[in-house]
Design an enzyme around this catalytic site. Sequence first.
Site, PDB file in Angstrom:
ATOM      1  N   ARG A 191       0.857  -1.198   0.000  1.00 57.96           N
ATOM      2  CA  ARG A 191       0.000   0.000   0.000  1.00 57.96           C
ATOM      3  C   ARG A 191       0.889   1.242   0.000  1.00 57.96           C
ATOM      4  O   ARG A 191       0.613   2.218  -0.696  1.00 57.96           O
ATOM      5  CB  ARG A 191      -0.934  -0.009   1.221  1.00 57.96           C
ATOM      6  CG  ARG A 191      -1.973  -1.131   1.167  1.00 57.96           C
ATOM      7  CD  ARG A 191      -3.077  -0.935   2.194  1.00 57.96           C
ATOM      8  NE  ARG A 191      -2.688  -1.228   3.561  1.00 57.96           N
ATOM      9  CZ  ARG A 191      -2.756  -2.419   4.142  1.00 57.96           C
ATOM     10  NH1 ARG A 191      -3.205  -3.461   3.460  1.00 57.96           N
ATOM     11  NH2 ARG A 191      -2.405  -2.583   5.410  1.00 57.96           N
ATOM     12  N   LYS A 251     -17.205  18.879  -1.194  1.00 56.29           N
ATOM     13  CA  LYS A 251     -16.863  17.789  -2.127  1.00 56.29           C
ATOM     14  C   LYS A 251     -18.146  17.046  -2.492  1.00 56.29           C
ATOM     15  O   LYS A 251     -18.531  16.079  -1.835  1.00 56.29           O
ATOM     16  CB  LYS A 251     -15.852  16.850  -1.454  1.00 56.29           C
ATOM     17  CG  LYS A 251     -15.513  15.608  -2.265  1.00 56.29           C
ATOM     18  CD  LYS A 251     -14.238  14.939  -1.784  1.00 56.29           C
ATOM     19  CE  LYS A 251     -14.029  13.614  -2.489  1.00 56.29           C
ATOM     20  NZ  LYS A 251     -12.705  13.060  -2.330  1.00 56.29           N
TER      21      LYS A 251
HETATM   22  P1  13P Z   1     -13.719   8.638  -5.950  1.00 52.89           P
HETATM   23  O1  13P Z   1     -13.227   9.824  -6.739  1.00 52.89           O
HETATM   24  O2  13P Z   1     -13.117   7.352  -6.344  1.00 52.89           O
HETATM   25  O3  13P Z   1     -15.221   8.616  -5.851  1.00 52.89           O
HETATM   26  O4  13P Z   1     -13.174   8.851  -4.476  1.00 52.89           O
HETATM   27  C1  13P Z   1     -13.324  10.096  -3.882  1.00 52.89           C
HETATM   28  C2  13P Z   1     -13.498   9.922  -2.440  1.00 52.89           C
HETATM   29  O5  13P Z   1     -12.721  10.453  -1.671  1.00 52.89           O
HETATM   30  C3  13P Z   1     -14.649   9.168  -1.951  1.00 52.89           C
HETATM   31  O6  13P Z   1     -14.830   9.443  -0.599  1.00 52.89           O
END
Ligand code: 13P
Length: 335
Positions: free
Chosen positions: A44, A217
Amino acid sequence: MSELNKIALKILEKGKGILAADESTATMTKRLSGVNVPSTPENRLIFRETLFSATGMTECIGGVILYDETIKQESSKKKKIPELISQMGSAPGIKVDTGAKILAGSPDEKITEGLDGLRERLKEYYNLGAKFTKWRGVYNISKNYPSKLSIESNAHALARYSALVQECDMVPIVEPEVLMDGDHSATDCYQKTSDVIKKCFEQLILHKVDLKGIILKPNMILAGSSSKNKISNQEVAKLTLDCLENSVPSEVPGIAFLSGGQSEIEATENLNLINKLNKTSFIMSYSYGRALQQSALRFWSKDIKNIDGTQKIFNHRAKMNSLAAQGKWSKDLEI
Ligand code: 13P
């Protein structure tokens, strides 16, 4: 300008966006198993360090969201990971929720946990170098969902989290993710996303969160992944802008979208169109996980020692998204 506002603006300045590398160990294990790499702490770290030390970081990535395991790891050159990220010109961030659990009272839905002991954990992360944090609320769409209970309780948790994060001098990323799973229409997605975001801001204001010191977000407005009525990229961009303009207070400095299961190109193309049409005061950028890492992970899995090749793919994706965050991307730039 407040310190928090400055941090938020710096993360998203000049077409920069966020690399969401905060997959939990369980999620990362799923991603690594998908490409036949054993999910060990070392593997990881190797993948993540490969991305964090790529040259594309400096120009295109203003912040990296880490998971608890990674923020405490050291690079192969014995450098603390937050220090490596800072040296690349980016801000280290940390996911602080402890995951979405079944919501008592509505067992088909989820509530995000992690508020207990959060103040103390935040101090620890701050001392490890974190400048910002993330908490994700998750909502599914179907006839009766998301319910009022899920919308209210997740908004409450996001607001309590944000207030604690700002108290500890970090910028909270507020992530209410309305999932694309299902056969719902884009109109449903618009309506539910609007309800969810409006409730989040009602709670953020109630909890006295400084809206100039957060980053939102959200998901884009899309038809469900199994819907037969897909809409064009132009429509995605128009609906997304309209929804956010009508539900996000103008004090918020920036919006960084999640990719949510869109393909890499789709996520870039939609972000580009959003920026071409954007007449709002919000910076519109990316906070992508899969849409920044998928191709790089696939390539890396074939030879985990091929650092240069993996970084080249990541740099390209980061550059494409950075151009899209400025409305300057076009398909012919893809290789
Ligand atoms: P994705 O862009 O793969 O949806 O991941 C963003 C993320 O931080 C989800 O919590």
